[in-house]
Design an enzyme around this catalytic site. Structure first.
Site, PDB file in Angstrom:
ATOM      1  N   HIS A 198      65.428   1.138 -70.509  1.00  0.00           N
ATOM      2  CA  HIS A 198      66.646  -0.447 -70.753  1.00  0.00           C
ATOM      3  C   HIS A 198      66.068  -1.695 -70.188  1.00  0.00           C
ATOM      4  O   HIS A 198      66.892  -2.174 -69.905  1.00  0.00           O
ATOM      5  CB  HIS A 198      67.626  -0.213 -69.707  1.00  0.00           C
ATOM      6  N   ASP A 253      75.841  -3.840 -62.538  1.00  0.00           N
ATOM      7  CA  ASP A 253      76.981  -3.558 -63.107  1.00  0.00           C
ATOM      8  C   ASP A 253      77.301  -2.716 -63.941  1.00  0.00           C
ATOM      9  O   ASP A 253      78.146  -1.588 -64.359  1.00  0.00           O
ATOM     10  CB  ASP A 253      76.461  -5.153 -63.569  1.00  0.00           C
ATOM     11  N   GLU A 289      81.470 -12.190 -58.269  1.00  0.00           N
ATOM     12  CA  GLU A 289      80.455 -12.658 -58.491  1.00  0.00           C
ATOM     13  C   GLU A 289      81.129 -13.817 -59.845  1.00  0.00           C
ATOM     14  O   GLU A 289      82.048 -14.115 -59.680  1.00  0.00           O
ATOM     15  CB  GLU A 289      79.948 -11.093 -60.577  1.00  0.00           C
TER      16      GLU A 289
HETATM   17  C1  LIG Z   1      73.238  -2.912 -70.010  1.00  0.00           C
HETATM   18  C2  LIG Z   1      72.401  -3.303 -69.106  1.00  0.00           C
HETATM   19  C3  LIG Z   1      72.908  -3.487 -68.281  1.00  0.00           C
HETATM   20  C4  LIG Z   1      71.978  -4.096 -66.819  1.00  0.00           C
HETATM   21  N1  LIG Z   1      72.335  -4.591 -65.685  1.00  0.00           N
HETATM   22  C5  LIG Z   1      72.078  -4.788 -65.280  1.00  0.00           C
HETATM   23  C6  LIG Z   1      72.757  -4.889 -63.537  1.00  0.00           C
HETATM   24  O1  LIG Z   1      73.682  -4.863 -63.369  1.00  0.00           O
HETATM   25  N2  LIG Z   1      71.857  -5.549 -62.612  1.00  0.00           N
HETATM   26  C7  LIG Z   1      70.091  -5.204 -62.586  1.00  0.00           C
HETATM   27  O2  LIG Z   1      70.088  -5.570 -61.404  1.00  0.00           O
HETATM   28  N3  LIG Z   1      69.751  -4.907 -63.623  1.00  0.00           N
HETATM   29  C8  LIG Z   1      70.300  -4.431 -64.668  1.00  0.00           C
HETATM   30  N4  LIG Z   1      69.935  -4.046 -66.025  1.00  0.00           N
HETATM   31  C9  LIG Z   1      68.592  -3.829 -65.810  1.00  0.00           C
HETATM   32  C10 LIG Z   1      67.569  -2.719 -65.252  1.00  0.00           C
HETATM   33  O3  LIG Z   1      67.678  -2.867 -63.671  1.00  0.00           O
HETATM   34  C11 LIG Z   1      66.232  -2.595 -66.341  1.00  0.00           C
HETATM   35  O4  LIG Z   1      66.972  -2.564 -67.104  1.00  0.00           O
HETATM   36  C12 LIG Z   1      65.824  -1.393 -65.635  1.00  0.00           C
HETATM   37  O5  LIG Z   1      64.690  -1.746 -66.139  1.00  0.00           O
HETATM   38  C13 LIG Z   1      66.134  -0.213 -65.331  1.00  0.00           C
HETATM   39  O6  LIG Z   1      66.153   0.617 -66.579  1.00  0.00           O
HETATM   40  P1  LIG Z   1      65.611   2.116 -67.243  1.00  0.00           P
HETATM   41  O7  LIG Z   1      66.181   3.261 -65.998  1.00  0.00           O
HETATM   42  O8  LIG Z   1      66.481   2.670 -67.780  1.00  0.00           O
HETATM   43  O9  LIG Z   1      64.114   0.858 -66.334  1.00  0.00           O
HETATM   44  P2  LIG Z   1      63.251   1.682 -67.552  1.00  0.00           P
HETATM   45  O10 LIG Z   1      63.200   0.270 -68.607  1.00  0.00           O
HETATM   46  O11 LIG Z   1      63.094   2.328 -68.672  1.00  0.00           O
HETATM   47  O12 LIG Z   1      61.525   1.374 -66.684  1.00  0.00           O
HETATM   48  C14 LIG Z   1      61.228  -0.175 -65.644  1.00  0.00           C
HETATM   49  C15 LIG Z   1      59.842  -0.097 -65.895  1.00  0.00           C
HETATM   50  O13 LIG Z   1      60.255   0.865 -64.312  1.00  0.00           O
HETATM   51  C16 LIG Z   1      59.454   1.753 -64.029  1.00  0.00           C
HETATM   52  N5  LIG Z   1      59.781   3.095 -63.442  1.00  0.00           N
HETATM   53  C17 LIG Z   1      61.143   3.004 -64.455  1.00  0.00           C
HETATM   54  N6  LIG Z   1      61.590   4.968 -63.799  1.00  0.00           N
HETATM   55  C18 LIG Z   1      60.515   5.016 -62.608  1.00  0.00           C
HETATM   56  C19 LIG Z   1      60.548   5.625 -61.126  1.00  0.00           C
HETATM   57  N7  LIG Z   1      61.136   6.693 -61.745  1.00  0.00           N
HETATM   58  N8  LIG Z   1      59.211   5.755 -60.667  1.00  0.00           N
HETATM   59  C20 LIG Z   1      58.531   4.331 -60.411  1.00  0.00           C
HETATM   60  N9  LIG Z   1      58.493   2.959 -62.122  1.00  0.00           N
HETATM   61  C21 LIG Z   1      59.761   3.587 -62.900  1.00  0.00           C
HETATM   62  C22 LIG Z   1      59.212   1.672 -65.836  1.00  0.00           C
HETATM   63  O14 LIG Z   1      57.662   1.967 -66.052  1.00  0.00           O
HETATM   64  C23 LIG Z   1      59.051   0.462 -66.901  1.00  0.00           C
HETATM   65  O15 LIG Z   1      57.905  -0.568 -66.027  1.00  0.00           O
HETATM   66  C24 LIG Z   1      70.590  -3.874 -67.300  1.00  0.00           C
HETATM   67  C25 LIG Z   1      69.545  -3.203 -67.815  1.00  0.00           C
HETATM   68  C26 LIG Z   1      70.888  -3.531 -68.929  1.00  0.00           C
HETATM   69  C27 LIG Z   1      70.047  -2.837 -70.674  1.00  0.00           C
END
Ligand SMILES: Cc1cc2nc3c(=O)[nH]c(=O)nc-3n(C[C@H](O)[C@H](O)[C@H](O)COP(=O)(O)OP(=O)(O)OC[C@H]3O[C@@H](n4cnc5c(N)ncnc54)[C@H](O)[C@@H]3O)c2cc1C
Length: 511
Positions: free
Chosen positions: A88, A148, A260
Site C-alpha cells: 500500500h 484509519d 480527527e
Molecule cells: C488506503 C490507505 C489508507 C491508509 N491509511 C493510513 C492511515 O490512516 N494512517 C497511516 O499512518 N498510514 C496510512 N496509510 C499508509 C500506510 O501506512 C502505508 O501504506 C504503509 O506502507 C503500510 O502499508 P503496507 O503494510 O502495505 O506496507 P508496504 O507498502 O508493503 O511497505 C511499506 C514499506 O515498509 C516496508 N515493510 C513492509 N513490511 C515490512 C516488515 N514486516 N518489516 C520491515 N519493513 C517492512 C516495505 O519494504 C516498504 O519499504 C494508508 C495507505 C493506504 C493505501
C-alpha cells in the site's frame, strides 16, 4: 541460487523454467515458496504510479526462511530484497526493481498470542483488520492506536509510524509496541526491546524498512469498547476549527477517544463538497446553514466516544454535550451515528468496497501526499494550500488534525517537525474516472507545487511516507537525525540490500 539471479541480472529476458524455480527452492532450503517471473503483483503498489520488474516473489513460512533469503542476497554481488506488506505504498517503496520481494502476508497468521493482560504478539505480515477481529472477538481487547484503514500490515505501518485519531492520546503505532522480532540486513534474527538490542528496536520503528524485516511485534492493548458515538461538526473558519481541535487533543484523557478533522469544498460537489460530510444516507447537509461569510473551503471536526453496551445512554449524551460545549462549530451542522466499535474501525473498508466497485481502488493511480506540518505554520498552510491550491478538492478526503510531539519517541527513526504540536495533512487523491494520463500528471504536479510553496515560504514540515529522488533531499528530510540513520544502516544493513524502493541508499557491490 545466487548465480541464477546474477545471470538474470545480465539477461532478465531469460526464460525461467520450473526446474530453475525448484533448484532455487532446494538451494535455499525454504519451507515457503518462490515464484519467479510471474511477479506482476509485486511489481506495483497502491500508488499505481511506478512499476518495476522484480526477479522473484518469495513466500516465506518462518523468520528462518526470511533470514535465509537475506543472507543469500547479501552474498550476491548486487541483488536487493524488499519486504512487501500489503503493497500500500504510493511511490514504489515496497518494490525491488530486479530484486527479490518477500511477501510478508504469507506469514500473516504465524503469531497470535495474547501475552499477559495488555499485549498481543502478532506477525509482521498480519493485517491490522485481522488483529482487530481476533483481539476483540476472542479476548474483548484491542490495540490502542490505529490507522484509519486497516488493510495494512503491522510491519508496514510500524516501518512508517501508523497514525489515526487515537494518536493524540496514545501516540502513533510506533509508540505502542514493546518488543519486535527482526531479521536484520545481515540475516540475523534478533529480538529487540527498549532495553535489549535497543538501537535496532528504535531504528526499525519508522525506519522505512532500512534496518531489518519485522517478523513479529508485541502490541499494547486496552479493553475493547462495544460501541462508538461518532460525530461530525462543521466550521467555516480555520482559526476556530484549529483552536477547538487543538483544545480537544491537549485535554488528552478528558476528551473524546478519537479526534480527527478534514477540509471539504464549499460546494455541492458529490465527492469534495457538502455531501462528503453526512455519515448516514438519512442525513442531509443543509447548505442554507452555512454563513454567507464562508470561503472556498469548510472544515469538519470528526470525533468519537467509546462506550459499553448496557450503560445508560443518557451518560453518553451528557459527556458528548460537555465535550462539545463551548466549541465554535455551526450549531445546525452536526451529524452523529452510533456504531459498533468494529464497525467504526472498519469504516474505510466500506469506502474501499465502493471504490473497488467503481474501479477506483486497484485500477487507478493514487498520487497521495502526506505531510506533517508544525502548528506554527498550519494557518499559513491553510491559506496557501487548502484555500488556494486545493480549493476544488483532491477527489477524495483532505485530512488535517493535530498530534502531540510528547507522544512520539524521539529515539525512533520517524521524523517530525519542531514544536510540541504538529498537524498531519493527508491528501488522499482519487483521479476522476476517464482518460487517466493528464489528470494524474496534474495531481502529481500539484503535489510538487505544494511542497515547493511550503519550502519557499519556510513552512516547517516533513513528508510522512516520504519519497525523494536525491541523496541531498533525504539528508534534508532527516536533518540532524541523518547521522544516526546512516550509522544504523551501517550497523544493521551494511551492504544496503533492504527496501531499495525507498531509494535512500545504494546497494554496496560485493568485492
Ligand atoms: C488506503 C490507505 C489508507 C491508509 N491509511 C493510513 C492511515 O490512516 N494512517 C497511516 O499512518 N498510514 C496510512 N496509510 C499508509 C500506510 O501506512 C502505508 O501504506 C504503509 O506502507 C503500510 O502499508 P503496507 O503494510 O502495505 O506496507 P508496504 O507498502 O508493503 O511497505 C511499506 C514499506 O515498509 C516496508 N515493510 C513492509 N513490511 C515490512 C516488515 N514486516 N518489516 C520491515 N519493513 C517492512 C516495505 O519494504 C516498504 O519499504 C494508508 C495507505 C493506504 C493505501
Amino acid at each position: 541460487m545466487i548465480e541464477y539471479f546474477e545471470r538474470l541480472l545480465q539477461n532478465d529476458a531469460e526464460s525461467k523454467s520450473k526446474d530453475d524455480v525448484s533448484s532455487i527452492c532446494k538451494s535455499l532450503d525454504l519451507q515457503g515458496s518462490i515464484e519467479c517471473g510471474a511477479t506482476v503483483l509485486a511489481g506495483k503498489d497502491f500508488g499505481g504510479i511506478h512499476s518495476v520488474k522484480p526477479f522473484a516473489l518469495i513466500r516465506p513460512s518462518s523468520p528462518d526462511d526470511v533470514a535465509r533469503v537475506v543472507k543469500a542476497v547479501s552474498r550476491s554481488s548486487n541483488l536487493t530484497v524488499a519486504a512487501r506488506g500489503n503493497g500500500h505504498s504510493i511511490n514504489g517503496q515496497s518494490m525491488a526493481d530486479r530484486g527479490l520481494i518477500v511477501d510478508m502476508r504469507s506469514m500473516g497468521d504465524d503469531h497470535f498470542e495474547v501475552v499477559g493482560s495488555h499485549c498481543v504478539d502478532v506477525s509482521g505480515g498480519a493485517l491490522w483488520e485481522d488483529v482487530l477481529k481476533r483481539c476483540v472477538l476472542e479476548y474483548g481487547l484491542a490495540p490502542r492506536s490505529w490507522t484509519d484503514y486497516l488493510g495494512l500490515t503491522v510491519g508496514g505501518t510500524l516501518s512508517n509510524a501508523g497514525v489515526s485519531g487515537q494518536a493524540f492520546r496514545f501516540g502513533p503505532q510506533t509508540s505502542n509496541v514493546t518488543e519486535l522480532e527482526v531479521v536484520t540486513g545481515k540475516g540475523d534474527v534478533l529480538t529487540c526491546t527498549e532495553s535489549e538490542n535497543s538501537e535496532l528496536f528504535f531504528g526499525v520503528l519508522g525506519g522505512l524498512g532500512q534496518f531489518g524485516i519485522i517478523t513479529r511485534a508485541r502490541v499494547l492493548l486496552e479493553s475493547a469498547p462495544d460501541m462508538v458515538r461518532w460525530i461530525r461538526v462543521v466550521y467555516t473558519e480555520f482559526e476556530e476549527f484549529s483552536r477547538d481541535i487543538e483544545l480537544l487533543v491537549s485535554r488528552e484523557d478528558d476528551s473524546f477517544d478519537y479526534v480527527e478533522g478534514f477540509v471539504f469544498v464549499n460546494s455541492d460537489d458529490q465527492i469534495n463538497g457538502w455531501p462528503s460530510v453526512p455519515m448516514d444516507p438519512a442525513q442531509r447537509f443543509d447548505q442554507n446553514r452555512i454563513p454567507g461569510t464562508a470561503g472556498s473551503v469548510l472544515y469538519c471536526l470528526e470525533v468519537a466516544l467509546h462506550y459499553k453496551n448496557g450503560g445508560d445512554p443518557s451518560i453518553v449524551d451528557t459527556i458528548v454535550r460537555k465535550l462539545l460545549g463551548g466549541l465554535g462549530f455551526v450549531e445546525e451542522l452536526k451529524f452523529q451515528v452510533d456504531v459498533s466499535y468494529m464497525g467504526f474501525l472498519l469504516r474505510v473498508k466500506r469506502a474501499e468496497e465502493d471504490a473497488k466497485a467503481n474501479g477506483m481502488w486497484e485500477d487507478c493511480p493514487h498520487p497521495w501526499l502526506n505531510l506533517f506540518v508544525s502548528k506554527r505554520d498550519i494557518a499559513d498552510f491553510d491559506h496557501m494550500v487548502f484555500k488556494n491550491i486545493l480549493k476544488r478538492g483532491v477527489g477524495g478526503p483532505m485530512l488535517v488534525y493535530p498530534l502531540l510531539r510528547n507522544k512520539w519517541d524521539n529515539r525512533t527513526s520517524v521524523v517530525i517537525p519542531e514544536g510540541e504540536l504538529f498537524y498531519i495533512v493527508a491528501l488522499l487523491r482519487f483521479p476522476p474516472l476517464g482518460p487517466k494520463g493528464p489528470e494524474v500528471e496534474k495531481m502529481i504536479a500539484q503535489n510538487h507545487e505544494i511542497i515547493k510553496c511550503c519550502s519557499k515560504k519556510g513552512i516547517d514540515f516533513k513528508q510522512y511516507l516520504p519519497h525523494y529522488q536525491s541523496h541531498e533531499e533525504w539528508k534534508r528530510h532527516f536533518g540532524n537525525q541523518w547521522t544516526r540513520f546512516v550509522e544504523r544502516k551501517a550497523s544493521f544493513d551494511p551492504m544496503a540490500i533492504l527496501a531499495p524502493g525507498q531509494k535512500i541508499f545504494t546497494r554496496t557491490p560485493q568485492p
